[in-house]
Design a protein around this motif. Structure first.
Motif, PDB file in Angstrom:
ATOM      1  N   GLU A 199       0.815  -1.215   0.000  1.00  0.00           N
ATOM      2  CA  GLU A 199       0.000   0.000   0.000  1.00  0.00           C
ATOM      3  C   GLU A 199       0.848   1.265   0.000  1.00  0.00           C
ATOM      4  O   GLU A 199       0.478   2.276  -0.593  1.00  0.00           O
ATOM      5  CB  GLU A 199      -0.962  -0.004   1.181  1.00  0.00           C
ATOM      6  N   THR A 200       1.988   1.200   0.669  1.00  0.00           N
ATOM      7  CA  THR A 200       2.893   2.348   0.654  1.00  0.00           C
ATOM      8  C   THR A 200       3.387   2.583  -0.771  1.00  0.00           C
ATOM      9  O   THR A 200       3.460   3.713  -1.243  1.00  0.00           O
ATOM     10  CB  THR A 200       4.084   2.092   1.592  1.00  0.00           C
ATOM     11  N   ASP A 201       3.668   1.483  -1.445  1.00  0.00           N
ATOM     12  CA  ASP A 201       4.081   1.541  -2.837  1.00  0.00           C
ATOM     13  C   ASP A 201       3.021   2.207  -3.698  1.00  0.00           C
ATOM     14  O   ASP A 201       3.311   3.090  -4.501  1.00  0.00           O
ATOM     15  CB  ASP A 201       4.272   0.099  -3.338  1.00  0.00           C
ATOM     16  N   ARG A 202       1.809   1.752  -3.521  1.00  0.00           N
ATOM     17  CA  ARG A 202       0.704   2.307  -4.318  1.00  0.00           C
ATOM     18  C   ARG A 202       0.536   3.784  -4.056  1.00  0.00           C
ATOM     19  O   ARG A 202       0.312   4.582  -4.951  1.00  0.00           O
ATOM     20  CB  ARG A 202      -0.596   1.582  -3.976  1.00  0.00           C
ATOM     21  N   LEU A 203       0.679   4.134  -2.779  1.00  0.00           N
ATOM     22  CA  LEU A 203       0.539   5.531  -2.386  1.00  0.00           C
ATOM     23  C   LEU A 203       1.586   6.378  -3.092  1.00  0.00           C
ATOM     24  O   LEU A 203       1.310   7.460  -3.581  1.00  0.00           O
ATOM     25  CB  LEU A 203       0.722   5.619  -0.871  1.00  0.00           C
ATOM     26  N   LEU A 204       2.783   5.818  -3.157  1.00  0.00           N
ATOM     27  CA  LEU A 204       3.876   6.520  -3.820  1.00  0.00           C
ATOM     28  C   LEU A 204       3.551   6.698  -5.298  1.00  0.00           C
ATOM     29  O   LEU A 204       3.837   7.730  -5.895  1.00  0.00           O
ATOM     30  CB  LEU A 204       5.152   5.688  -3.698  1.00  0.00           C
ATOM     31  N   ALA A 205       2.940   5.667  -5.878  1.00  0.00           N
ATOM     32  CA  ALA A 205       2.733   5.674  -7.318  1.00  0.00           C
ATOM     33  C   ALA A 205       1.487   6.438  -7.738  1.00  0.00           C
ATOM     34  O   ALA A 205       1.440   7.017  -8.812  1.00  0.00           O
ATOM     35  CB  ALA A 205       2.655   4.246  -7.829  1.00  0.00           C
ATOM     36  N   THR A 206       0.466   6.427  -6.912  1.00  0.00           N
ATOM     37  CA  THR A 206      -0.808   6.943  -7.403  1.00  0.00           C
ATOM     38  C   THR A 206      -1.149   8.354  -6.953  1.00  0.00           C
ATOM     39  O   THR A 206      -2.142   8.891  -7.398  1.00  0.00           O
ATOM     40  CB  THR A 206      -1.972   6.036  -6.978  1.00  0.00           C
ATOM     41  N   SER A 207      -0.369   8.914  -6.088  1.00  0.00           N
ATOM     42  CA  SER A 207      -0.723  10.255  -5.659  1.00  0.00           C
ATOM     43  C   SER A 207      -0.749  11.140  -6.903  1.00  0.00           C
ATOM     44  O   SER A 207       0.190  11.188  -7.682  1.00  0.00           O
ATOM     45  CB  SER A 207       0.271  10.761  -4.627  1.00  0.00           C
ATOM     46  N   HIS A 208      -1.889  11.792  -7.149  1.00  0.00           N
ATOM     47  CA  HIS A 208      -2.105  12.449  -8.426  1.00  0.00           C
ATOM     48  C   HIS A 208      -1.072  13.531  -8.694  1.00  0.00           C
ATOM     49  O   HIS A 208      -0.531  13.648  -9.779  1.00  0.00           O
ATOM     50  CB  HIS A 208      -3.509  13.037  -8.491  1.00  0.00           C
ATOM     51  N   TYR A 209      -0.786  14.297  -7.681  1.00  0.00           N
ATOM     52  CA  TYR A 209       0.169  15.375  -7.876  1.00  0.00           C
ATOM     53  C   TYR A 209       1.541  14.817  -8.230  1.00  0.00           C
ATOM     54  O   TYR A 209       2.232  15.330  -9.103  1.00  0.00           O
ATOM     55  CB  TYR A 209       0.233  16.250  -6.630  1.00  0.00           C
ATOM     56  N   GLY A 210       1.871  13.737  -7.561  1.00  0.00           N
ATOM     57  CA  GLY A 210       3.140  13.079  -7.861  1.00  0.00           C
ATOM     58  C   GLY A 210       3.176  12.629  -9.313  1.00  0.00           C
ATOM     59  O   GLY A 210       4.165  12.804 -10.006  1.00  0.00           O
ATOM     60  N   GLU A 211       2.039  12.130  -9.752  1.00  0.00           N
ATOM     61  CA  GLU A 211       1.938  11.664 -11.128  1.00  0.00           C
ATOM     62  C   GLU A 211       2.119  12.829 -12.097  1.00  0.00           C
ATOM     63  O   GLU A 211       2.835  12.739 -13.090  1.00  0.00           O
ATOM     64  CB  GLU A 211       0.570  11.021 -11.327  1.00  0.00           C
ATOM     65  N   LEU A 212       1.470  13.948 -11.765  1.00  0.00           N
ATOM     66  CA  LEU A 212       1.617  15.136 -12.609  1.00  0.00           C
ATOM     67  C   LEU A 212       3.076  15.522 -12.717  1.00  0.00           C
ATOM     68  O   LEU A 212       3.575  15.866 -13.780  1.00  0.00           O
ATOM     69  CB  LEU A 212       0.838  16.313 -12.017  1.00  0.00           C
ATOM     70  N   LEU A 213       3.765  15.451 -11.565  1.00  0.00           N
ATOM     71  CA  LEU A 213       5.164  15.848 -11.563  1.00  0.00           C
ATOM     72  C   LEU A 213       6.018  14.877 -12.354  1.00  0.00           C
ATOM     73  O   LEU A 213       6.906  15.269 -13.089  1.00  0.00           O
ATOM     74  CB  LEU A 213       5.683  15.925 -10.130  1.00  0.00           C
ATOM     75  N   ARG A 214       5.734  13.615 -12.189  1.00  0.00           N
ATOM     76  CA  ARG A 214       6.554  12.617 -12.865  1.00  0.00           C
ATOM     77  C   ARG A 214       6.234  12.507 -14.344  1.00  0.00           C
ATOM     78  O   ARG A 214       7.109  12.475 -15.185  1.00  0.00           O
ATOM     79  CB  ARG A 214       6.348  11.256 -12.205  1.00  0.00           C
ATOM     80  N   ASP A 215       4.916  12.418 -14.631  1.00  0.00           N
ATOM     81  CA  ASP A 215       4.535  12.080 -16.001  1.00  0.00           C
ATOM     82  C   ASP A 215       4.059  13.281 -16.806  1.00  0.00           C
ATOM     83  O   ASP A 215       3.873  13.180 -17.999  1.00  0.00           O
ATOM     84  CB  ASP A 215       3.407  11.043 -15.988  1.00  0.00           C
ATOM     85  N   GLY A 216       3.809  14.366 -16.143  1.00  0.00           N
ATOM     86  CA  GLY A 216       3.318  15.526 -16.853  1.00  0.00           C
ATOM     87  C   GLY A 216       1.807  15.640 -16.757  1.00  0.00           C
ATOM     88  O   GLY A 216       1.120  14.689 -16.369  1.00  0.00           O
ATOM     89  N   ILE A 217       1.314  16.805 -17.141  1.00  0.00           N
ATOM     90  CA  ILE A 217      -0.124  17.054 -17.080  1.00  0.00           C
ATOM     91  C   ILE A 217      -0.760  16.455 -18.333  1.00  0.00           C
ATOM     92  O   ILE A 217      -0.359  16.770 -19.454  1.00  0.00           O
ATOM     93  CB  ILE A 217      -0.380  18.574 -17.007  1.00  0.00           C
TER      94      ILE A 217
END
Ligand SMILES: Nc1nc2c(ncn2[C@@H]2O[C@H](COP(=O)(O)OP(=O)(O)OP(=O)(O)O)[C@@H](O)[C@H]2O)c(=O)[nH]1
Ligand SMILES: [Mg+2]
Lengths: 452, 597
Positions: A199-217
């Motif tokens: 679950e910690t892993d998922r949290l790291l991966a799915t946090s939307h803002y994190g995703e925006l930062l990593r993958d772009g908008i």
């Protein structure tokens, strides 16, 4: 005053105002880190242009770095300033890398505080700093609270509570060895830790803002066949990425490209044209396009001003809200264009462009940046820091959970297992606030009958 | 330390009497006793000499969580310690009950007694145990007193309250004592002591003259070598019938009928609590602990209750082996006053009344060991205060003593506070073998150990450091010696010269090498935090005047008066930004002072 024992790092520029971001590092390990990153000892006070390579050897960005030895720096200790491209994804990656190398996120106002404590500032300056710390921390706190009230906070609280339960099961057998406890069952602990790790892993991966930062908008280009969607993508990307033809229905598969506009990183997606009466395979393509549009952060609706206004499927029109849709009125270079009437979309922001002559492309980019800004918190500085902190904390939580699981598998010493779980707890606590040991004892005494 | 001292006790025959079970040590407590020994306390040596059964707990686990425990001869323990006090230079002992304190201009200057004799002193340490308005309950029966057969200190409470010190009630309980020859031990399981007893005191750094000073001072009363001829404990358990008796009579229990207002500890529940809170647990383990070599009295560990006497009789008789047991003393619960420890500085001096120190159960703790460490710290600091020297402040990262005091003064307590190893953030650094090294600086600064012992500790420390270094750096087959030790754990081979060193040196070296990674990690955390621990906040610091500090934080801080920034950071409701602000301001003060001088 004692000298600092650790090295701190943070984003120093309020991003969004310039195309460059400044990451600042300060503390005793700075020189060593700089040497590791750039491969050579940094010359003092001398701007060094070089490749920033992460710990795993991956190239992050080409940057300009300046090393300031203790006597010559703002903080009065060894520091390093890294100027990178103003895209938060890059700055974030650099910060995370610095943390992986032993740095830690700077607290509110910590650079200035160190400067003061090392005698680089006088009292009146220091007092001004205090006001700043106060204002900043209030803002950071407000942003943090908002996030913690939402999903992240709830889930972390739940993880913490379960972790405390597992820890209580371990601690009971350490602290009460001569009590009449049921036979120790490490399988329960192992199962809990496994679920916490994933679950910690998922949290790291799915946090939307994190995703925006990593993958772009996520920016999805949508419109009728032949409207010029692929042409527009090519203009924005800067080279002929997608095939363009006068035949409607050219694009069948999604074309994805990452671009940087201003301080933002966009994930640009070209889709198949929306045909009001599609048949067979086209229908499938259109449905997929609509799905993409539904997931989009920004929708770029391309309308061909030389053709009659297309009837768009209802599932799309209900997605067309002003804060996420930008209309590109394309082919304005052609004479026929003036006849076009877009009253239907009058609530949406629109820009006249020509994918062929490039007219209006710059205005379109400006509008995209403005829209993307809404996805960044107003104070970039604070929130990026908080998010880098979240990611840093969650990563530490994950690492110590993995060590604990390895220890369990090897039936290692139980006090070391406890030590790792405490590490996890502290990491969760860095996000939620320190977890009082009483909470572990509450669980322990509720689970076990202690006391002869 | 050489200060002129007076000890007042309501009954000097009961100095160091064990009111609860006749045992010292156990998890976390055992480590604290060793820390106490490292600071010149008497508890360790007294336990070694009067112990009748020794066990090392958690022997199968790592050294950091191993702890010595001993059953003591209750009377021998008490008399030896009284004798130790009698031989102590500069200490005067006098029997009188303190009835009130004497104050002058916000400071304590002396005390009054029941004999109408007043005593004056520059500093006073209050150690009232469970005697402050002590009230004992056996069912509906109530007796005033801090322990069965003893008195209650009644008027001292009002004297403290008048001085502005807030008091509240706590409760604790104790089980019945039985006559050994009425017990059928054949129905119980025997628990023997360890063949090789683990002692509490550091004997390897003591000369023989420091070991037996009381015994050699006159005729020897103790006729056995420490650790020899150990006595057994016995294990039995409650039955379904016991549970039934408890449930049927619950309303008669002082605890459950609302007679008791004080809060009891969660970790030492009465038998009523056990059956109510853990209703599905069919039986509870009980230990019969001998009270001494020259008595037939047994302590029933696990059967504390405040049920009426007739119910207690049925209860005891429902237990295997105790069918015909005779009660020598009934079980009872005792309620007493304590003063919220958040009213203290980490020196254990009162924030409200200057020169007044508190130690032991009055601070909300439970246990002999918890009380003893506070007694030592308060005593040392009472002397420091008289001499206007800096107080001995033991940090959280130095040992369990530091954790205990910091928890008490920064967080307070709602139940009688007992030490657990899980309360310590740096448990791995607190292995019992390293106590002397951890406290060496304090011992030297405050002159708490003999020169000879200091010298021995320093030599031992040098050996340990040398060997750890040697093992890490010297290559053996397939890596360094240290690598081999970490790989082979218990079975690892040591260099011949190291194998010849004393066991305490060897054990410490092997521990440091085997746990190297984890120890280094804790050490790093300590260093990271110790910076703010060192930043002192001036006593007269004006929090409400600080610009930028949140109001609620300012109020909290003004109330707690933390001595260091580290302590401030642990007060609930004070956030990191507040600490940053304070850091800058205090730094500014320091800079100003530096510029002025
Ligand atoms: N004159 C002019 N022609 C354009 C403009 N934009 C696109 N075109 C032309 O319009 C035709 C279709 O362009 P594409 O970019 O393939 O259109 P599309 O929307 O991707 O079409 P599909 O993928 O088939 O849905 C091509 O012939 C382009 O050259 C423009 O701004 N002006
Ligand atoms: Mg196309």
């Amino acid at each position: 005053m004692p000298r600092s024992s650790d090295t701190i790092a943070a984003l120093a520029t309020p991003a969004g105002t310039s195309a460059l971001a400044l990451v600042r590092v300060s503390g005793p390990d700075t020189a060593g880190m700089a040497q590791d990153i750039f491969g050579a000892p940094p010359p003092p006070r001398h701007a060094l242009h070089g490749d920033y390579r992460a710990k795993d050897g991956r190239l992050v960005d080409d940057v300009v770095a300046t090393f300031f030895p203790a006597g010559n720096s703002f903080t009065g200790e060894d520091s390093l300033e890294i100027s990178c491209h103003g895209n938060p994804f890059i700055a974030q990656t650099i910060l995370e890398d610095l943390f992986a190398r032993g740095g830690r996120p700077a607290g509110p106002g910590e650079f200035t505080q160190r400067a003061f404590l090392n005698g680089r500032m006088d009292l009146s300056q220091a007092e001004a700093v205090m006001d700043l710390i106060h204002a900043r921390s209030e803002r950071a706190l407000a942003a943090a609270n908002q996030q913690l009230r939402g999903g992240l906070g709830r889930r972390l609280n739940d993880l913490t509570e379960r972790l405390l339960g597992a820890l209580a099961r371990i601690e009971a057998y350490i602290d009460f060895p001569d009590e009449d406890l049921p036979k120790e069952d490490r399988a329960i602990v192992r199962r809990t830790l496994e679920s916490l790790a994933s679950e910690t892993d998922r949290l790291l991966a799915t946090s939307h803002y994190g995703e925006l930062l990593r993958d772009g908008i996520k920016t999805v280009i949508i419109g009728a066949p032949n409207a010029g969607k692929s042409s527009l993508l090519n203009r924005l990307v800067g080279h002929e990425r997608a095939i363009v033809s006068a035949e409607p229905g050219t694009t069948r598969d999604f074309i994805e490209e990452r671009i940087i506009v201003g301080p933002h990183c966009l994930r640009l997606i070209d889709t198949a044209g929306l045909n009001p009466a599609p048949g067979g395979i086209e229908k499938l393509g259109m449905e997929k396009s609509l799905e993409r549009a539904a997931e989009a952060d920004i929708i770029l609706l391309v309308l061909d001003t030389t053709a009659p206004l297309p009837t768009l499927p209802e599932s799309l029109t209900k997605l067309l809200t002003p804060n996420r849709v930008l209309v590109a009125l394309n082919k304005t270079d052609l004479l026929k264009a003036q006849a076009f009437d877009i009253k239907v979309y009058s609530s949406l922001k629109s820009v006249n462009v020509s994918a062929v002559t490039r007219a209006g492309i710059e205005s379109l980019v400006t509008e995209i940046i403005r829209m993307a800004d809404a996805f960044q918190p107003t104070s970039q500085d604070d929130v990026v820091a908080i998010n880098a902190r979240h990611a840093d904390a969650l990563t530490r939580a994950k690492v110590s959970l993995q060590t604990a699981l390895a220890n369990l598998a090897a039936s290692g010493p139980v006090e070391l297992l406890a030590s790792d779980l405490r590490g996890t707890l502290a990491a969760y606590g860095d996000i939620l606030g320190k977890v009082d040991n009483e909470r572990m004892l509450d669980q322990l005494f509720a689970t076990f009958c202690i006391g002869k | 330390m050489g200060a002129s001292t007076l000890l007042l006790s309501g009954n000097i025959d009961t100095i160091a009497q064990m009111s609860c079970n006749p045992a010292i040590g156990g998890q976390a407590k055992g480590q604290m006793v060793r820390e106490l020994d490292a600071l010149g306390g008497e508890m360790a040596i007294n336990t070694d000499v009067t112990g009748i059964q020794f066990r090392l707990l958690n022997e199968s686990k790592g050294p950091a969580v191993q702890a010595p425990r001993a059953q003591c001869d209750k009377k021998a323990y008490q008399f030896r310690l009284k004798h130790t006090l009698e031989l102590q230079p500069n200490l005067q002992i006098f029997q009188a009950t303190v009835t009130g304190l004497l104050f002058k201009a916000g400071k304590v200057v002396g005390c009054q007694t029941n004999l109408d004799i007043d005593f004056l002193g520059q500093t006073i340490v209050v150690t009232t145990g469970t005697f402050l308005r002590g009230l004992m309950h056996i069912g509906q029966n109530k007796n005033e007193g801090g322990r069965l057969g003893d008195f209650s200190a009644k008027s001292l409470s009002s004297s403290l309250t008048e001085a502005g010190i807030q008091l509240e009630r706590l409760k604790t309980g104790t089980p019945p004592r039985l006559l050994g020859r009425s017990i059928d031990f054949s129905k119980m399981e025997e628990q023997k002591g360890d063949t090789h007893p683990t002692f509490f005191a550091f004997h390897d750094t003591r000369g023989p003259e420091e070991m037996f000073h009381v015994e050699q001072s006159g005729e020897r009363r103790i006729g056995w070598a420490p650790g020899s001829e150990q006595v057994s404990c016995w294990m039995t358990h409650t039955t379904a019938q016991t549970a039934e008796i408890v449930r049927a009579n619950l309303s008669k229990s002082a605890m459950y009928s609302g007679e008791i207002v004080g809060v009891g500890p969660r970790y030492c529940p009465s038998i009523e609590d056990k059956f109510v809170r853990f209703a599905d647990k069919p039986r509870h383990l009980l230990f019969l602990e001998p009270e001494g070599r020259s008595t037939n009295e047994y302590y029933v560990n696990g059967l504390s209750t405040s049920l009426p006497f007739d119910v207690q009789l049925d209860l005891v008789h429902s237990i295997p082996g105790l069918e015909k047991a005779q009660l020598l003393r009934p079980a009872y619960a005792v309620e007493y006053d304590f003063a919220h420890p958040t009213q203290l500085f980490p020196s254990l001096e009162s924030k409200k009344v200057e020169n007044l120190f508190f130690a032991g159960q009055i601070n909300g703790t439970s246990g002999y060991e918890e009380a003893a460490v506070q007694g030592l710290v308060a005593g040392v600091n009472a002397v420091n205060k008289v001499r206007a020297t800096a107080p001995m402040l033991i940090q959280r990262n130095e040992g369990y003593i530091g954790v205990l005091i910091d928890d008490l003064v920064s967080k307070g307590t709602r139940e009688p506070y007992r030490m657990f190893t899980s309360r310590a953030e740096y448990r791995l650094l607190f292995n019992h073998g390293s106590a002397e090294f951890r406290f060496l600086d304090h011992a030297k600064t405050y002159n708490l150990l003999s020169n000879n012992r200091i010298k021995n500790i320093e030599a031992k420390q040098a050996k340990v450091t040398h060997w750890v270094d040697y093992l890490e750096k010297t290559r053996n087959t397939g890596g360094t010696w240290a690598d081999a030790i970490r790989r082979d754990r218990v079975g690892a081979v040591l260099p011949e010269e190291l194998a010849k060193e004393s066991a305490p040196v060897r054990d410490e070296v092997v521990y440091r090498v085997s746990y190297q990674g984890y120890l280094a990690r804790e050490q790093r955390q300590v260093e990271k935090l110790s910076q703010i621990e060192k930043i002192r906040i001036p006593a007269d610091f004006d929090y409400p005047a600080v610009r930028g500090l949140r109001r609620e934080s300012a109020l909290k801080l003004a109330e707690f008066k933390p001595m260091t920034l580290g302590q401030a950071s642990r007060i609930s409701g004070v956030n990191p930004a507040d600490i940053s602000i304070l850091m800058v301001l205090i730094g500014a003060g320091a800079v100003r002072a530096r510029d002025a001088s």
